[in-house]
Motif scaffolding. Structure first.
Motif, short mmCIF file in Angstrom:
data_model
loop_
_atom_site.label_atom_id
_atom_site.label_comp_id
_atom_site.label_asym_id
_atom_site.label_seq_id
_atom_site.Cartn_x
_atom_site.Cartn_y
_atom_site.Cartn_z
N PHE A 320 -1.54 -8.29 2.28
CA PHE A 320 -1.20 -6.96 1.78
C PHE A 320 -0.56 -7.02 0.40
O PHE A 320 -0.67 -6.08 -0.40
CB PHE A 320 -0.26 -6.27 2.77
CG PHE A 320 0.16 -4.88 2.35
CD1 PHE A 320 -0.77 -3.84 2.32
CD2 PHE A 320 1.47 -4.61 1.97
CE1 PHE A 320 -0.39 -2.56 1.92
CE2 PHE A 320 1.86 -3.34 1.58
CZ PHE A 320 0.91 -2.32 1.55
N PHE A 321 0.08 -8.12 0.09
CA PHE A 321 0.74 -8.34 -1.20
C PHE A 321 -0.20 -8.06 -2.37
O PHE A 321 0.19 -7.46 -3.37
CB PHE A 321 1.26 -9.78 -1.24
CG PHE A 321 1.79 -10.25 -2.57
CD1 PHE A 321 2.67 -9.49 -3.31
CD2 PHE A 321 1.40 -11.49 -3.07
CE1 PHE A 321 3.17 -9.94 -4.53
CE2 PHE A 321 1.88 -11.95 -4.28
CZ PHE A 321 2.77 -11.17 -5.02
N LYS A 322 -1.45 -8.47 -2.25
CA LYS A 322 -2.43 -8.26 -3.32
C LYS A 322 -2.55 -6.76 -3.64
O LYS A 322 -2.53 -6.36 -4.81
CB LYS A 322 -3.78 -8.82 -2.90
CG LYS A 322 -4.93 -8.44 -3.83
CD LYS A 322 -6.26 -8.94 -3.29
CE LYS A 322 -7.42 -8.42 -4.13
NZ LYS A 322 -8.73 -8.88 -3.61
N HIS A 323 -2.67 -5.92 -2.62
CA HIS A 323 -2.86 -4.49 -2.83
C HIS A 323 -1.59 -3.85 -3.40
O HIS A 323 -1.67 -2.96 -4.28
CB HIS A 323 -3.26 -3.83 -1.51
CG HIS A 323 -4.48 -4.45 -0.89
ND1 HIS A 323 -5.75 -4.19 -1.35
CD2 HIS A 323 -4.60 -5.34 0.12
CE1 HIS A 323 -6.62 -4.89 -0.63
NE2 HIS A 323 -5.95 -5.59 0.27
N ALA A 324 -0.46 -4.31 -2.90
CA ALA A 324 0.81 -3.76 -3.40
C ALA A 324 0.99 -4.10 -4.88
O ALA A 324 1.36 -3.24 -5.69
CB ALA A 324 1.98 -4.32 -2.58
N TYR A 325 0.71 -5.35 -5.24
CA TYR A 325 0.90 -5.77 -6.63
C TYR A 325 -0.06 -5.05 -7.56
O TYR A 325 0.34 -4.51 -8.61
CB TYR A 325 0.72 -7.29 -6.77
CG TYR A 325 0.90 -7.73 -8.21
CD1 TYR A 325 2.17 -7.95 -8.73
CD2 TYR A 325 -0.19 -7.87 -9.07
CE1 TYR A 325 2.35 -8.32 -10.06
CE2 TYR A 325 -0.03 -8.24 -10.40
CZ TYR A 325 1.25 -8.46 -10.88
OH TYR A 325 1.41 -8.81 -12.20
N LEU A 326 -1.34 -5.03 -7.21
CA LEU A 326 -2.33 -4.39 -8.09
C LEU A 326 -2.04 -2.90 -8.26
O LEU A 326 -2.25 -2.34 -9.35
CB LEU A 326 -3.74 -4.60 -7.52
CG LEU A 326 -4.26 -6.04 -7.55
CD1 LEU A 326 -5.64 -6.11 -6.90
CD2 LEU A 326 -4.32 -6.58 -8.98
N LEU A 375 -0.91 -2.04 7.75
CA LEU A 375 -0.16 -1.91 6.49
C LEU A 375 -0.98 -1.16 5.46
O LEU A 375 -0.45 -0.27 4.75
CB LEU A 375 0.23 -3.28 5.97
CG LEU A 375 1.28 -4.06 6.77
CD1 LEU A 375 1.40 -5.50 6.26
CD2 LEU A 375 2.64 -3.37 6.73
N ARG A 376 -2.23 -1.46 5.37
CA ARG A 376 -3.08 -0.78 4.40
C ARG A 376 -3.30 0.69 4.79
O ARG A 376 -3.21 1.58 3.92
CB ARG A 376 -4.44 -1.48 4.29
CG ARG A 376 -4.38 -2.84 3.61
CD ARG A 376 -5.72 -3.22 3.02
NE ARG A 376 -6.10 -2.30 1.94
CZ ARG A 376 -7.29 -2.33 1.34
NH1 ARG A 376 -8.22 -3.21 1.72
NH2 ARG A 376 -7.57 -1.49 0.36
N ASP A 377 -3.58 0.91 6.05
CA ASP A 377 -3.86 2.29 6.48
C ASP A 377 -2.63 3.18 6.31
O ASP A 377 -2.74 4.31 5.79
CB ASP A 377 -4.27 2.30 7.97
CG ASP A 377 -5.65 1.69 8.19
OD1 ASP A 377 -6.39 1.54 7.19
OD2 ASP A 377 -5.97 1.34 9.35
N GLN A 378 -1.47 2.69 6.69
CA GLN A 378 -0.27 3.53 6.63
C GLN A 378 0.26 3.70 5.21
O GLN A 378 0.90 4.70 4.88
CB GLN A 378 0.82 2.94 7.53
CG GLN A 378 0.47 3.00 9.02
CD GLN A 378 1.59 2.50 9.91
OE1 GLN A 378 2.76 2.47 9.52
NE2 GLN A 378 1.25 2.12 11.14
N SER A 379 -0.01 2.72 4.35
CA SER A 379 0.46 2.82 2.96
C SER A 379 -0.52 3.59 2.08
O SER A 379 -0.16 4.05 1.00
CB SER A 379 0.66 1.42 2.36
OG SER A 379 -0.59 0.76 2.23
N GLY A 380 -1.76 3.68 2.54
CA GLY A 380 -2.78 4.35 1.73
C GLY A 380 -3.35 3.48 0.65
O GLY A 380 -4.05 3.97 -0.24
N LEU A 381 -3.08 2.18 0.67
CA LEU A 381 -3.58 1.27 -0.38
C LEU A 381 -4.87 0.59 0.07
O LEU A 381 -5.08 0.33 1.24
CB LEU A 381 -2.52 0.21 -0.71
CG LEU A 381 -1.21 0.74 -1.28
CD1 LEU A 381 -0.28 -0.42 -1.62
CD2 LEU A 381 -1.47 1.60 -2.53
#
Length: 381
Positions: A320-326, A375-381
């Motif tokens: 998930f770190f990749k999506h958060a950082y980008l 994590l991706r679904d709930q964050s929307g990333l």
């Protein structure tokens, strides 16, 4: 196979050694000669009625792993490639002639006259050796002559029963001694630094060398940490290490990446440009600081049913770190998002400390994948 008329016998330096099982001969042979004369007697499970000898049905070698062969094929072309251990062969006295006066072994240049008891992947990998600049690659071989099939099986079984794999975390730790730069050394240095720094979200949480000194705290292996980090720095870490070693002392740098490759390897340009690795370490620190403040109990306390601060949770968080950082970098791959910015990414996520349990997220790849998707679904990333 007939002898090749235009090729003379292979003659190489060799010593005779006596052991309880019988005499053996330890020599040095060129890689291409070794590849040509050897073969692996791969174990066959099917039965047949074609009157072949027993050893046609009972091979004592494992199947060749194409991936391992490919990996070794890359390795042999590194500037510091080495096979320090002996490749073990069984040969007939019809083909192997030892001269004790000159301490040499003579064998005909003939296909498939040396059965490989150990080392088939090394030999297969040597097919990919690029003999640039006439560089040599000689191999140490141990040859048993006229060895009974039963003894061949004993040697094979002994090697594979007694050998112990080296801890991947130990391998990672040994990169600390390397003088030249590499993704492996970067991963090791950052793991060590974050594990030893008081106030770090990883303080005393990483099993350095893969062994827990304090089972109440150390829940992530050094190998898991380093591999997860390197995945965002390099597709071929051995190749990058080889580049730096070959160009030690020069001003040459690896080319920067762009586009999709830069997104997949979003830490690579920082690795290439910032040789201190401080920026990468700061990004990891900030991200997991946010994790530890979003879920303080799940991250900081250890229990048998807890998964967030173990490999299941850590690997999912690193994915998930990749999506958060980008998302936070917004195209600027030299950015260092703050702790507060990473915390903002987790704002929409509704998972609570109590959700990170073994029932909801089964340890292993399935649990990692499910947590990553949540994590991706709930964050929307």
């Amino acid at each position: 196979m007939e002898y090749l008329i235009d090729r003379p016998d292979i003659v190489f330096n060799c010593l005779e050694a006596r052991q309880p099982i019988g005499n053996m001969y330890v020599g040095i042979i060129n890689y291409d000669d070794l590849e040509y004369i050897s073969y692996a007697d791969v174990r066959r499970l099917e039965l047949g009625n074609d009157n072949r000898e027993v050893e046609e049905y009972i091979g004592i070698q494992r199947n060749l792993d194409p991936k391992r062969e490919k990996d070794i094929g890359k390795y042999v072309n590194l500037v510091d490639a080495t096979f320090p251990n002996s490749i073990i062969l069984a040969m007939s006295s019809e083909h192997a002639k030892f001269d004790p006066k000159t301490s040499t072994m003579k064998v005909p240049y003939k296909d498939d006259i040396a059965k490989v008891l150990d080392g088939q992947h090394r030999i297969a990998g040597l097919r990919g050796f690029n003999n640039r600049d006439g560089s040599a690659f000689q191999c140490i071989v141990t040859i048993y002559v006229d060895m009974e099939l039963e003894d061949q099986a004993i040697v094979f079984a002994t090697i594979n029963k007694e050998q112990k794999n080296v801890s991947n975390s130990l391998v990672a730790d040994l990169f600390a001694f390397a003088k030249s730069r590499s993704p492996q050394k970067t991963g090791h240095n950052i793991a060590r630094a974050l594990n030893e720094k008081s106030g770090s979200p990883f303080y005393q949480k990483i099993k350095i060398l893969g062994v827990a000194r304090d089972n109440s705290r150390e829940t992530i292996t050094q190998d898991t940490f380093v591999k997860s980090l390197i995945a965002y720095i390099s597709k071929e870490p051995q190749k990058d290490r080889d580049f730096y070693k070959r160009n030690a002392g020069s001003s040459k740098k690896l080319p920067l990446v762009s586009g999709t490759e830069a997104e997949n390897l979003f830490l690579r340009n920082l690795f290439i440009e910032d040789e201190s690795d401080v920026k990468i370490a700061q990004i990891i620190f900030n991200y997991f600081y946010a994790v530890s403040h979003k879920w303080p109990s799940a991250w900081n306390f250890v229990s048998n049913n807890q998964i967030l601060n173990k490999s299941t949770g850590f690997i999912a968080l690193m994915r998930f770190f990749k999506h958060a950082y980008l998302h936070l970098a917004n195209g600027n791959l030299s950015a260092i998002p703050s702790k507060e910015q990473f915390l903002s990414v987790f704002t929409q996520i509704t998972l609570t400390d109590s959700d990170f349990n073994r029932e909801r997220y089964i340890p292993g790849s399935s649990g990692q994948g499910q947590l990553y998707r949540d994590l991706r679904d709930q964050s929307g990333l």
